[in-house]
Design a protein around this motif. Structure first.
Motif, PDB file in Angstrom:
ATOM      1  N   GLN A 283      34.366  -5.653  -3.506  1.00  0.00           N
ATOM      2  CA  GLN A 283      35.428  -4.671  -3.795  1.00  0.00           C
ATOM      3  C   GLN A 283      36.741  -5.212  -3.237  1.00  0.00           C
ATOM      4  O   GLN A 283      37.803  -4.952  -3.780  1.00  0.00           O
ATOM      5  CB  GLN A 283      35.137  -3.370  -3.028  1.00  0.00           C
ATOM      6  CG  GLN A 283      33.949  -2.617  -3.492  1.00  0.00           C
ATOM      7  CD  GLN A 283      34.335  -1.466  -4.390  1.00  0.00           C
ATOM      8  OE1 GLN A 283      35.509  -1.125  -4.526  1.00  0.00           O
ATOM      9  NE2 GLN A 283      33.343  -0.873  -5.024  1.00  0.00           N
TER      10      GLN A 283
ATOM     11  N   TYR B  89      19.904   1.428 -17.353  1.00  0.00           N
ATOM     12  CA  TYR B  89      19.161   2.325 -16.453  1.00  0.00           C
ATOM     13  C   TYR B  89      18.824   3.527 -17.318  1.00  0.00           C
ATOM     14  O   TYR B  89      19.709   4.356 -17.584  1.00  0.00           O
ATOM     15  CB  TYR B  89      20.018   2.762 -15.267  1.00  0.00           C
ATOM     16  CG  TYR B  89      20.421   1.633 -14.344  1.00  0.00           C
ATOM     17  CD1 TYR B  89      19.505   1.081 -13.441  1.00  0.00           C
ATOM     18  CD2 TYR B  89      21.709   1.119 -14.364  1.00  0.00           C
ATOM     19  CE1 TYR B  89      19.873   0.055 -12.580  1.00  0.00           C
ATOM     20  CE2 TYR B  89      22.086   0.089 -13.514  1.00  0.00           C
ATOM     21  CZ  TYR B  89      21.160  -0.434 -12.624  1.00  0.00           C
ATOM     22  OH  TYR B  89      21.529  -1.442 -11.779  1.00  0.00           O
TER      23      TYR B  89
ATOM     24  N   ALA C 219      36.062  -2.469 -10.255  1.00  0.00           N
ATOM     25  CA  ALA C 219      36.020  -1.160  -9.598  1.00  0.00           C
ATOM     26  C   ALA C 219      34.578  -0.723  -9.355  1.00  0.00           C
ATOM     27  O   ALA C 219      33.634  -1.344  -9.860  1.00  0.00           O
ATOM     28  CB  ALA C 219      36.736  -0.142 -10.479  1.00  0.00           C
ATOM     29  N   ASN C 220      34.438   0.354  -8.618  1.00  0.00           N
ATOM     30  CA  ASN C 220      33.149   1.008  -8.431  1.00  0.00           C
ATOM     31  C   ASN C 220      32.493   1.295  -9.766  1.00  0.00           C
ATOM     32  O   ASN C 220      33.133   1.833 -10.658  1.00  0.00           O
ATOM     33  CB  ASN C 220      33.398   2.389  -7.805  1.00  0.00           C
ATOM     34  CG  ASN C 220      33.013   2.392  -6.359  1.00  0.00           C
ATOM     35  OD1 ASN C 220      32.084   1.699  -5.980  1.00  0.00           O
ATOM     36  ND2 ASN C 220      33.725   3.157  -5.567  1.00  0.00           N
ATOM     37  N   GLY C 221      31.222   0.938  -9.875  1.00  0.00           N
ATOM     38  CA  GLY C 221      30.505   1.285 -11.102  1.00  0.00           C
ATOM     39  C   GLY C 221      30.761   0.333 -12.258  1.00  0.00           C
ATOM     40  O   GLY C 221      30.280   0.556 -13.376  1.00  0.00           O
ATOM     41  N   ALA C 222      31.484  -0.760 -12.029  1.00  0.00           N
ATOM     42  CA  ALA C 222      31.811  -1.693 -13.116  1.00  0.00           C
ATOM     43  C   ALA C 222      30.598  -2.488 -13.585  1.00  0.00           C
ATOM     44  O   ALA C 222      30.566  -3.001 -14.699  1.00  0.00           O
ATOM     45  CB  ALA C 222      32.908  -2.654 -12.663  1.00  0.00           C
ATOM     46  N   GLY C 223      29.597  -2.617 -12.692  1.00  0.00           N
ATOM     47  CA  GLY C 223      28.392  -3.368 -13.059  1.00  0.00           C
ATOM     48  C   GLY C 223      28.174  -4.617 -12.234  1.00  0.00           C
ATOM     49  O   GLY C 223      27.329  -5.454 -12.571  1.00  0.00           O
ATOM     50  N   LYS C 224      28.877  -4.719 -11.123  1.00  0.00           N
ATOM     51  CA  LYS C 224      28.769  -5.939 -10.308  1.00  0.00           C
ATOM     52  C   LYS C 224      27.370  -6.067  -9.699  1.00  0.00           C
ATOM     53  O   LYS C 224      26.721  -7.109  -9.802  1.00  0.00           O
ATOM     54  CB  LYS C 224      29.833  -5.929  -9.193  1.00  0.00           C
ATOM     55  CG  LYS C 224      31.253  -5.745  -9.723  1.00  0.00           C
ATOM     56  CD  LYS C 224      32.303  -5.767  -8.622  1.00  0.00           C
ATOM     57  CE  LYS C 224      32.168  -4.678  -7.575  1.00  0.00           C
ATOM     58  NZ  LYS C 224      32.372  -3.299  -8.094  1.00  0.00           N
ATOM     59  N   THR C 225      26.938  -4.993  -9.037  1.00  0.00           N
ATOM     60  CA  THR C 225      25.600  -5.016  -8.427  1.00  0.00           C
ATOM     61  C   THR C 225      24.526  -5.217  -9.502  1.00  0.00           C
ATOM     62  O   THR C 225      23.584  -5.996  -9.308  1.00  0.00           O
ATOM     63  CB  THR C 225      25.343  -3.698  -7.658  1.00  0.00           C
ATOM     64  OG1 THR C 225      26.312  -3.604  -6.621  1.00  0.00           O
ATOM     65  CG2 THR C 225      23.950  -3.657  -7.063  1.00  0.00           C
ATOM     66  N   THR C 226      24.700  -4.546 -10.616  1.00  0.00           N
ATOM     67  CA  THR C 226      23.712  -4.670 -11.697  1.00  0.00           C
ATOM     68  C   THR C 226      23.635  -6.115 -12.194  1.00  0.00           C
ATOM     69  O   THR C 226      22.547  -6.591 -12.542  1.00  0.00           O
ATOM     70  CB  THR C 226      24.074  -3.704 -12.852  1.00  0.00           C
ATOM     71  OG1 THR C 226      24.193  -2.393 -12.318  1.00  0.00           O
ATOM     72  CG2 THR C 226      23.012  -3.725 -13.940  1.00  0.00           C
TER      73      THR C 226
ATOM     74  N   ALA D 150      24.389  -0.218 -18.676  1.00  0.00           N
ATOM     75  CA  ALA D 150      25.191  -0.661 -17.527  1.00  0.00           C
ATOM     76  C   ALA D 150      25.874  -2.006 -17.773  1.00  0.00           C
ATOM     77  O   ALA D 150      27.006  -2.214 -17.349  1.00  0.00           O
ATOM     78  CB  ALA D 150      24.328  -0.727 -16.274  1.00  0.00           C
TER      79      ALA D 150
ATOM     80  N   GLU E 115      28.756  -7.360  -1.717  1.00  0.00           N
ATOM     81  CA  GLU E 115      29.665  -6.608  -0.842  1.00  0.00           C
ATOM     82  C   GLU E 115      29.490  -6.900   0.644  1.00  0.00           C
ATOM     83  O   GLU E 115      29.263  -5.975   1.440  1.00  0.00           O
ATOM     84  CB  GLU E 115      29.447  -5.095  -1.042  1.00  0.00           C
ATOM     85  CG  GLU E 115      29.641  -4.628  -2.455  1.00  0.00           C
ATOM     86  CD  GLU E 115      31.067  -4.178  -2.763  1.00  0.00           C
ATOM     87  OE1 GLU E 115      31.945  -4.350  -1.884  1.00  0.00           O
ATOM     88  OE2 GLU E 115      31.286  -3.708  -3.862  1.00  0.00           O
TER      89      GLU E 115
ATOM     90  N   ILE F 281      21.481   4.763 -19.705  1.00  0.00           N
ATOM     91  CA  ILE F 281      22.809   4.255 -19.307  1.00  0.00           C
ATOM     92  C   ILE F 281      22.895   2.758 -19.593  1.00  0.00           C
ATOM     93  O   ILE F 281      22.093   1.972 -19.082  1.00  0.00           O
ATOM     94  CB  ILE F 281      23.076   4.518 -17.804  1.00  0.00           C
ATOM     95  CG1 ILE F 281      23.084   6.022 -17.530  1.00  0.00           C
ATOM     96  CG2 ILE F 281      24.386   3.885 -17.357  1.00  0.00           C
ATOM     97  CD1 ILE F 281      23.136   6.377 -16.054  1.00  0.00           C
TER      98      ILE F 281
ATOM     99  N   GLU G 122      23.391  -5.315  -1.159  1.00  0.00           N
ATOM    100  CA  GLU G 122      24.342  -4.360  -0.602  1.00  0.00           C
ATOM    101  C   GLU G 122      23.584  -3.459   0.375  1.00  0.00           C
ATOM    102  O   GLU G 122      22.446  -3.071   0.123  1.00  0.00           O
ATOM    103  CB  GLU G 122      24.923  -3.529  -1.747  1.00  0.00           C
ATOM    104  CG  GLU G 122      26.036  -2.619  -1.352  1.00  0.00           C
ATOM    105  CD  GLU G 122      26.657  -1.921  -2.574  1.00  0.00           C
ATOM    106  OE1 GLU G 122      26.331  -2.270  -3.720  1.00  0.00           O
ATOM    107  OE2 GLU G 122      27.461  -1.013  -2.345  1.00  0.00           O
TER     108      GLU G 122
END
Ligand code: ATP
Length: 235
Positions: free
Chosen positions: A192, A11, A35-42, A16, A160, A14, A83
């Motif tokens: 999560q 991004y 965890a949050n921000g680990a890159g799952k959605t990406t 990701a 999620e 960044i 999500e």
């Protein structure tokens, strides 16, 4: 069925995803936890080419899909439930479902699949003429999954599905995900709620800061002390 090979996604500046690789065999439920921000959605966004992959390769059923348009990817059989659900609030439940079938022309098949969705989620049948925006969070999640099924996916990507929902509703939705899988759809599930995800998945990958740090069968991950401490809320 799906092979992700060393993908890097950015991004802006960044970084990701830093070389994520994973594979999914037809018929499996595979989960991505972290965890949050680990890159799952990406990772899901990169598979669908909503967020472009800068390096690496995504292939599906033997063909390279890394640079296909998202429409073409849906046509190949991959559908994502994003999500936040992203249902259309001023369309009715039934109209939302029809939006999921936008690439199809077989009216009879569409009608049959609408009934199948209503069989999976009977509450949606009761509310078929109600606006999507008036549904509860759990019902909206059911509608988002139902809409994705209307595209007849071979591979369903779920981001999620448990987010913000009461435990009883989550259990219901996870049970339906299991049924969808038993009926022949392969599933990649981002969660999560690692405990729930591993309870229905065959295998899982653990992501941290854009990299896969562990993989295994659900049983292996559930029994791994590091996974238990970091993701299952145990000391
Ligand atoms: P979450 O559960 O919070 O969605 P995640 O594991 O799915 O977490 P991602 O959303 O994939 O994580 O985010 C991976 C990294 O990319 C994070 O550092 C995040 O801040 C960053 N990121 C995600 N989306 C964007 C964006 N649109 N613009 C800039 N950075 C982003």
């Amino acid at each position: 069925m799906l092979r992700v090979e060393g993908i890097h996604t950015y991004y802006g500046s960044i970084h990701a995803l830093k070389g994520v690789s994973l594979r999914i065999t037809e018929g499996e439920i595979v989960t991505l936890i972290g965890a949050n921000g680990a890159g799952k959605t990406t990772t899901l966004m990169s598979i669908c080419n909503v967020t472009p992959v800068r390096e690496g390769k995504v292939s599906f059923r033997g063909g390279d899909i890394t640079r296909l348009s998202s429409d073409r990817i849906v046509a190949q059989g991959i559908t994502q439930v994003p999500e936040g659900r992203m249902i259309f609030p001023v369309l009715t439940v039934e109209e939302n479902l029809l939006m999921g079938a936008y690439l199809r022309r077989d009216r009879e098949g569409i009608r049959r699949d609408t009934e199948k969705v209503f069989d999976l989620f009977p509450v949606l049948r009761e509310r078929r003429r109600q606006h999507g925006g008036t549904l509860s969070g759990g019902e909206q999640q059911m509608l988002a999954i139902g809409r994705a099924l209307m595209a007849q996916p071979r591979l369903l990507l779920l981001d999620e599905p448990s987010l913000g929902l009461a435990p009883i509703v989550v259990e219901n939705i996870f049970e339906v995900i299991r049924q969808i899988n038993l009926a022949g759809t392969t599933v990649l599930l981002v969660e999560q709620n690692a405990q729930m995800a591993l309870s229905i998945a065959h295998r899982g990958y653990v992501l941290a800061t854009g990299e896969v740090i562990m993989e295994g069968t659900s049983e292996e991950l559930l029994n791994d002390p590091k996974v238990r401490a970091a993701y299952l809320g145990e000391d």
